[in-house]
Scaffold this active site. Sequence first.
Site, PDB file in Angstrom:
ATOM      1  N   GLU A 194       0.734  -1.220   0.046  1.00 20.99           N
ATOM      2  CA  GLU A 194       0.135  -0.082  -0.052  1.00 20.99           C
ATOM      3  C   GLU A 194       0.858   1.260  -0.084  1.00 20.99           C
ATOM      4  O   GLU A 194       1.992   1.375   0.621  1.00 20.99           O
ATOM      5  CB  GLU A 194      -0.781   0.124   1.292  1.00 20.99           C
ATOM      6  CG  GLU A 194      -1.849  -1.094   1.395  1.00 20.99           C
ATOM      7  CD  GLU A 194      -2.990  -0.717   2.292  1.00 20.99           C
ATOM      8  OE1 GLU A 194      -3.214   0.261   2.848  1.00 20.99           O
ATOM      9  OE2 GLU A 194      -4.038  -1.548   2.266  1.00 20.99           O
ATOM     10  N   HIS A 201      -4.537   6.605   0.295  1.00 25.37           N
ATOM     11  CA  HIS A 201      -3.803   5.339   0.266  1.00 25.37           C
ATOM     12  C   HIS A 201      -4.290   4.124  -0.689  1.00 25.37           C
ATOM     13  O   HIS A 201      -5.366   4.549  -1.255  1.00 25.37           O
ATOM     14  CB  HIS A 201      -3.516   4.784   1.561  1.00 25.37           C
ATOM     15  CG  HIS A 201      -4.860   4.097   2.232  1.00 25.37           C
ATOM     16  ND1 HIS A 201      -6.273   5.088   2.467  1.00 25.37           N
ATOM     17  CD2 HIS A 201      -5.216   2.813   2.432  1.00 25.37           C
ATOM     18  CE1 HIS A 201      -7.082   4.138   3.081  1.00 25.37           C
ATOM     19  NE2 HIS A 201      -6.466   2.757   2.850  1.00 25.37           N
ATOM     20  N   HIS A 210      -5.192   0.315  -2.354  1.00 24.40           N
ATOM     21  CA  HIS A 210      -5.783  -0.978  -1.772  1.00 24.40           C
ATOM     22  C   HIS A 210      -5.284  -1.871  -3.081  1.00 24.40           C
ATOM     23  O   HIS A 210      -5.998  -2.055  -4.125  1.00 24.40           O
ATOM     24  CB  HIS A 210      -7.106  -1.178  -1.594  1.00 24.40           C
ATOM     25  CG  HIS A 210      -7.533  -0.710  -0.348  1.00 24.40           C
ATOM     26  ND1 HIS A 210      -8.990  -0.669  -0.080  1.00 24.40           N
ATOM     27  CD2 HIS A 210      -6.985  -0.173   0.828  1.00 24.40           C
ATOM     28  CE1 HIS A 210      -9.036  -0.261   1.308  1.00 24.40           C
ATOM     29  NE2 HIS A 210      -8.092   0.187   1.706  1.00 24.40           N
ATOM     30  N   ASP A 267      -8.892   0.986   8.509  1.00 25.97           N
ATOM     31  CA  ASP A 267      -8.737   2.463   8.089  1.00 25.97           C
ATOM     32  C   ASP A 267      -9.567   3.325   9.051  1.00 25.97           C
ATOM     33  O   ASP A 267      -9.139   4.318   9.328  1.00 25.97           O
ATOM     34  CB  ASP A 267      -9.323   2.622   6.674  1.00 25.97           C
ATOM     35  CG  ASP A 267      -8.417   1.955   5.824  1.00 25.97           C
ATOM     36  OD1 ASP A 267      -7.052   1.846   6.059  1.00 25.97           O
ATOM     37  OD2 ASP A 267      -8.532   1.458   4.548  1.00 25.97           O
TER      38      ASP A 267
HETATM   39 ZN   LIG Z   1      -7.237   1.056   3.531  1.00 28.91          ZN
END
Ligand SMILES: [Zn+2]
Length: 141
Positions: A28, A86, A88, A99
Amino acid sequence: MPPFTRLTIPDLLLEEVIEHARSEAPNECCGLLAGHIEDGVGVMTARFTVANDLHSSTRYETNARDLFTAFRAMRKDNLELLAIYHSHPTSEPVPSLRDVEQNTYGETVVHLIVSLAGAKPEVRAWWLTEVGYREAEWSAV
Ligand SMILES: [Zn+2]
C-alpha cells in the site's frame, strides 16, 4: 461538520496518485493532498508522498518524518490538508475496519482510496466517522 462539502482534484494530481499506488504495489502507498477551501469546495493543488512504515500489502502507517516535512511545506505555502490517500492493491476502494479505527483526523479530511484490484484503477473518496464511513463527493478537473 466537515470544513468542505466536496473536493476537486486536477487530472494530473489524480494520475500522480494512481502512479504512486502502482509504483508501491504490491504494498500500500500513502500520501497527502492539500490545497485551499473555496465556497465549501476543497480545491486540491498539491500532493505529498508519505512513506508507508509498515511496507504492507494490507495496511499502512504514515511515516512521521514525511508528515512533518509535508506539514511544514503546507504551512509555508498556506495550504490546508484536504485529503489523505492510500492504495488497496488487491481489494476494492472501500475503507477497511483498520482504516476507520486508525483515523486520527476525524471528519476534517477526506480519505481517498485507490484500488488496483480491477483491470483499471478505481478511486473512491470517503469521510471516516467514529463508527464507519460515508462516500465523499469529488470530481477530477
Ligand atoms: Zn485501506
